[in-house]
Design a protein around this motif. Structure first.
Motif, PDB file in Angstrom:
ATOM      1  N   ASN A  40       7.027  -3.841  -4.823  1.00 26.06           N
ATOM      2  CA  ASN A  40       6.848  -3.720  -4.295  1.00 26.06           C
ATOM      3  C   ASN A  40       5.904  -4.393  -4.025  1.00 26.06           C
ATOM      4  O   ASN A  40       5.132  -4.386  -2.780  1.00 26.06           O
ATOM      5  CB  ASN A  40       6.346  -2.384  -4.762  1.00 26.06           C
ATOM      6  CG  ASN A  40       7.289  -1.184  -5.348  1.00 26.06           C
ATOM      7  OD1 ASN A  40       8.489  -1.164  -4.879  1.00 26.06           O
ATOM      8  ND2 ASN A  40       7.075  -0.047  -5.950  1.00 26.06           N
ATOM      9  N   LEU A  41       5.508  -5.759  -4.129  1.00 28.40           N
ATOM     10  CA  LEU A  41       4.699  -6.222  -3.076  1.00 28.40           C
ATOM     11  C   LEU A  41       5.706  -7.541  -2.610  1.00 28.40           C
ATOM     12  O   LEU A  41       6.083  -7.877  -2.655  1.00 28.40           O
ATOM     13  CB  LEU A  41       3.086  -6.708  -4.107  1.00 28.40           C
ATOM     14  CG  LEU A  41       2.693  -6.474  -5.441  1.00 28.40           C
ATOM     15  CD1 LEU A  41       2.064  -6.861  -6.037  1.00 28.40           C
ATOM     16  CD2 LEU A  41       1.284  -5.767  -4.526  1.00 28.40           C
ATOM     17  N   SER A  42       4.560  -7.471  -0.572  1.00 30.44           N
ATOM     18  CA  SER A  42       5.125  -8.477  -0.132  1.00 30.44           C
ATOM     19  C   SER A  42       4.359  -9.755  -0.980  1.00 30.44           C
ATOM     20  O   SER A  42       3.630  -9.611  -1.323  1.00 30.44           O
ATOM     21  CB  SER A  42       4.040  -8.084   1.178  1.00 30.44           C
ATOM     22  OG  SER A  42       2.663  -8.018   0.841  1.00 30.44           O
ATOM     23  N   ASN A  43       4.967 -11.151  -0.335  1.00 25.37           N
ATOM     24  CA  ASN A  43       4.069 -12.182  -0.230  1.00 25.37           C
ATOM     25  C   ASN A  43       2.900 -12.179  -0.020  1.00 25.37           C
ATOM     26  O   ASN A  43       1.620 -13.129  -0.842  1.00 25.37           O
ATOM     27  CB  ASN A  43       4.764 -13.384   0.345  1.00 25.37           C
ATOM     28  CG  ASN A  43       5.049 -14.701  -0.355  1.00 25.37           C
ATOM     29  OD1 ASN A  43       5.004 -14.713  -1.233  1.00 25.37           O
ATOM     30  ND2 ASN A  43       4.534 -15.316  -0.035  1.00 25.37           N
ATOM     31  N   LYS A  44       2.462 -11.372   0.916  1.00 28.39           N
ATOM     32  CA  LYS A  44       1.163 -12.065   1.005  1.00 28.39           C
ATOM     33  C   LYS A  44       0.023 -11.011   0.460  1.00 28.39           C
ATOM     34  O   LYS A  44      -0.968 -11.384  -0.045  1.00 28.39           O
ATOM     35  CB  LYS A  44       0.555 -11.179   2.921  1.00 28.39           C
ATOM     36  CG  LYS A  44      -0.755 -11.329   3.167  1.00 28.39           C
ATOM     37  CD  LYS A  44      -0.900 -11.255   4.260  1.00 28.39           C
ATOM     38  CE  LYS A  44      -2.228 -10.507   5.504  1.00 28.39           C
ATOM     39  NZ  LYS A  44      -2.126  -9.966   6.844  1.00 28.39           N
ATOM     40  N   ASP A  45       0.527  -9.890   0.186  1.00 27.41           N
ATOM     41  CA  ASP A  45      -0.245  -9.201  -1.097  1.00 27.41           C
ATOM     42  C   ASP A  45      -0.156  -9.592  -2.172  1.00 27.41           C
ATOM     43  O   ASP A  45      -1.630  -9.911  -2.799  1.00 27.41           O
ATOM     44  CB  ASP A  45      -0.051  -7.791  -1.345  1.00 27.41           C
ATOM     45  CG  ASP A  45      -0.286  -7.041  -0.208  1.00 27.41           C
ATOM     46  OD1 ASP A  45      -1.179  -7.130   0.876  1.00 27.41           O
ATOM     47  OD2 ASP A  45       0.624  -5.789   0.497  1.00 27.41           O
ATOM     48  N   CYS A  46       0.753 -10.459  -2.795  1.00 31.56           N
ATOM     49  CA  CYS A  46       0.672 -11.513  -4.327  1.00 31.56           C
ATOM     50  C   CYS A  46       0.120 -12.567  -4.281  1.00 31.56           C
ATOM     51  O   CYS A  46      -1.189 -12.842  -4.896  1.00 31.56           O
ATOM     52  CB  CYS A  46       2.483 -11.787  -4.209  1.00 31.56           C
ATOM     53  SG  CYS A  46       2.212 -11.969  -6.105  1.00 31.56           S
ATOM     54  N   HIS A  47      -0.206 -13.228  -2.836  1.00 31.62           N
ATOM     55  CA  HIS A  47      -1.186 -14.384  -3.120  1.00 31.62           C
ATOM     56  C   HIS A  47      -2.596 -13.069  -2.913  1.00 31.62           C
ATOM     57  O   HIS A  47      -3.875 -14.296  -3.308  1.00 31.62           O
ATOM     58  CB  HIS A  47      -0.670 -14.786  -1.542  1.00 31.62           C
ATOM     59  CG  HIS A  47      -1.388 -16.184  -1.327  1.00 31.62           C
ATOM     60  ND1 HIS A  47      -3.017 -16.127  -0.714  1.00 31.62           N
ATOM     61  CD2 HIS A  47      -1.043 -17.613  -1.854  1.00 31.62           C
ATOM     62  CE1 HIS A  47      -3.375 -17.753  -1.393  1.00 31.62           C
ATOM     63  NE2 HIS A  47      -2.357 -18.908  -1.696  1.00 31.62           N
ATOM     64  N   TYR A  48      -2.899 -12.599  -2.139  1.00 30.60           N
ATOM     65  CA  TYR A  48      -4.067 -11.638  -2.576  1.00 30.60           C
ATOM     66  C   TYR A  48      -4.339 -12.008  -3.813  1.00 30.60           C
ATOM     67  O   TYR A  48      -5.826 -11.892  -3.722  1.00 30.60           O
ATOM     68  CB  TYR A  48      -4.005 -10.687  -1.145  1.00 30.60           C
ATOM     69  CG  TYR A  48      -5.632 -10.082  -1.104  1.00 30.60           C
ATOM     70  CD1 TYR A  48      -6.917 -10.683  -1.329  1.00 30.60           C
ATOM     71  CD2 TYR A  48      -5.754  -8.847  -2.426  1.00 30.60           C
ATOM     72  CE1 TYR A  48      -7.603  -9.724  -1.653  1.00 30.60           C
ATOM     73  CE2 TYR A  48      -6.603  -8.053  -2.693  1.00 30.60           C
ATOM     74  CZ  TYR A  48      -7.407  -8.469  -1.816  1.00 30.60           C
ATOM     75  OH  TYR A  48      -8.961  -7.776  -1.993  1.00 30.60           O
ATOM     76  N   TYR A  49      -3.572 -10.843  -4.180  1.00 28.64           N
ATOM     77  CA  TYR A  49      -4.266 -10.353  -5.552  1.00 28.64           C
ATOM     78  C   TYR A  49      -4.866 -10.936  -6.609  1.00 28.64           C
ATOM     79  O   TYR A  49      -5.009 -11.361  -7.737  1.00 28.64           O
ATOM     80  CB  TYR A  49      -2.904  -9.552  -6.157  1.00 28.64           C
ATOM     81  CG  TYR A  49      -3.814  -8.000  -5.878  1.00 28.64           C
ATOM     82  CD1 TYR A  49      -4.250  -7.272  -5.772  1.00 28.64           C
ATOM     83  CD2 TYR A  49      -2.559  -7.204  -4.550  1.00 28.64           C
ATOM     84  CE1 TYR A  49      -5.111  -5.439  -5.398  1.00 28.64           C
ATOM     85  CE2 TYR A  49      -2.619  -6.039  -3.884  1.00 28.64           C
ATOM     86  CZ  TYR A  49      -4.056  -5.621  -4.174  1.00 28.64           C
ATOM     87  OH  TYR A  49      -4.336  -4.208  -3.726  1.00 28.64           O
TER      88      TYR A  49
END
Length: 523
Positions: free
Chosen positions: A221-230
């Motif tokens: 459920n993570l977007s590419n931007k959220d995955c890079h942040y986390y």
């Protein structure tokens, strides 16, 4: 053990003998887990303020074990079957004895009663059914006798026509009416059960749809931007890491049955949890809210995956052949140092101060003025990590860490296997006084020249210093990329000391899954 009476304003305490006159005994407070209803009733009867005596107080074992009610507050001096509870501390409450169980009343079927309620009807059903069965067996073809005691005068006037049928008395067939009511009641009960079952199924489906509509925190459920942040990686890079760590569909870690979080989270989410802890260093309490598991399971999953990732990444051969390094070497670097294939430098990580004074003196760093751990890092000309030592105490020198980390022994093995040749160079800072050791291996040490005390540096020495500093800065950029994993950039907790070497090596090697540190525009 201290025993205190928690009833009203009573101050009876076994520590003060003068308060125990008359043979006072202490009755323990009911346990909340065993008899919750009785415990809540005693809380109300004791009349203490809510802040002093409440449900949370009983849950705290350290406080609950001292809670008692002395025998002064019971009707007979102690709990009995008739008065099991203490007298109320409030004036408006009254002590009432326990209610006796109601006695069963025998049913009298000598005559047909006038049924006034449904309960009476249902209670006489078995007898009526049995009586009807006996009558049907004795006279199966004989019609039921008419009740001649019934009066038709109350129903209506009788017609003068003798051929006209008489209106039957509704009370004559009371048994048949009763059986009809029973049949109707049974049908209604069956219909009620069907409706309750249908309602239960509907609520279950509705709750499942509601839960499915809410997006759970997961990798899918993570977007590419959220995955890079986390995690510090894009979803494509995360997939590469996951494919390397879990090459097959089987779970690489065997979990015990006590770790419920391992059953709830799929393997991809377990890797995501580990990378989130490394990158953002969130508390396990916060991570447990994200993944909806307990914080203890989060800690256990993180530790298991750190050990597994150390096993997988530690088995990689990360030092390439000199021809491979030369092929991908930046042009500016190749022009200045064509035979220098590794740049080394040390870095320090701040840690919590140990309680032992001996450990404090070992870990104290004069450079950082704090307790630290020190590690050695080596990168190739493009900034990829090709060597990483274990962590040592912060007081160790650069020369000692180079020897004890096995770096010199590794260089000797690389020369023997042909990955390095005699005359190749190693670039380092001025603090690395290892020129004799490097020369003994047949290699060359490229460090900035030292200025003499009597004169200024020569122009050639200044040029050499600028040239080395221009390329040596890339190892510092690589170390800064490693410290972007916040578990290393902050003050490391002592709880991670058992796995700190694994965490350090994993963070170093995970940077190799990122893009090259020196891009084409930097060449």
């Amino acid at each position: 053990m201290v025993k205190r009476c928690c009833w009203g304003t009573c101050n009876t305490d076994n520590r003060y003998p003068e308060r125990l006159d008359g043979g006072v005994i202490f009755v323990p407070f009911p346990k909340l887990g065993r008899n919750r209803e009785k415990a809540m009733k005693w809380i109300k009867l004791c009349g203490r303020p809510h802040s002093q005596l409440n449900e949370e107080t009983l849950k705290d074992r350290g406080k609950a074990k001292h809670l008692y009610v002395c025998s002064k507050h019971f009707v007979n001096g102690q709990p009995s079957d008739r008065y099991p509870d203490p007298i109320p501390a409030s004036n408006y409450e009254v002590v009432t004895p326990c209610r006796k169980p109601p006695a069963k009343r025998p049913l009298n079927f000598s005559s047909t009663p006038a049924y006034e309620s449904k309960r009476q009807i249902l209670s006489t059903v078995p007898y009526m059914e049995q009586q009807n069965e006996e009558e049907s067996i004795k006279t199966p073809l004989e019609p039921p006798e008419a009740d001649h005691s019934c009066s038709y005068s109350d129903i209506g006037p009788r017609s003068n026509d003798e051929d006209q049928p008489q209106t039957p008395n509704p009370f004559c067939n009371s048994q048949l009416d009763l059986l009809a009511l029973v049949a109707e009641n049974t049908a209604l009960k069956e219909e009620k059960e069907k409706l309750l079952q249908a309602n239960c199924n509907f609520q279950h489906q509705f709750s499942e749809q509601q839960q499915s509509s809410i997006k759970r925190f997961a990798y899918q459920n993570l977007s590419n931007k959220d995955c890079h942040y986390y995690t510090g990686f894009s979803k494509e890079q995360f997939d590469d890491i996951y494919t390397f760590l879990v090459p097959t569909a089987d779970d690489p870690i065997k979990w015990s049955k006590s770790i419920k979080g391992s059953k709830v989270l799929p393997t991809s989410d377990q890797v995501l949890l580990t990378l989130i802890k490394l990158r953002q260093n969130f508390d396990f309490q916060h991570i447990s809210h994200l993944f909806e598991i307990s914080s203890q399971d989060c800690s256990t999953i993180f530790t298991h995956w750190i050990n597994y990732m150390f096993f997988r990444l530690g088995g990689l051969v990360i030092w390439p052949h000199r021809d491979t390094i030369t092929e991908h070497m930046p042009e500016n670097y190749k022009k200045d140092f064509p035979n220098t294939f590794v740049i080394i430098d040390c870095t320090e990580l701040k840690v919590q101060k140990p309680s032992s004074l001996h450990r404090q003196s070992q870990c104290y760093s004069d450079y950082k003025s704090a307790t630290t751990l020190k590690g050695l890092v080596g990168v190739d000309p493009r900034g990829a990590v090709i060597f990483s030592s274990m962590l040592f105490s912060g007081s160790i020198s650069d020369k000692d860490i180079t020897e004890k980390s096995g770096f010199l022994e590794l260089l000797s093995n690389l020369i023997q296997c042909g990955k390095l040749q005699t005359g190749d160079g190693v670039m380092a800072d001025k603090g690395f006084h290892i020129e004799k050791e490097i020369d003994a291996l047949g290699l060359k040490l490229n460090i900035p020249p030292f200025a003499s005390c009597s004169a200024q540096m020569k122009a050639t020495e200044v040029t050499e210093t600028v040239k080395i500093a221009k390329h040596r800065v890339h190892v510092e950029r690589a170390i800064a990329r490693i410290k972007q994993f916040k578990i290393l950039s902050g003050k490391i907790s002592l709880t991670f000391f058992s796995i700190i070497d694994q965490i350090w090596l994993i963070c170093c090697l995970l940077t190799n899954f990122m893009p090259f540190l020196i891009q084409d525009k930097d060449i």
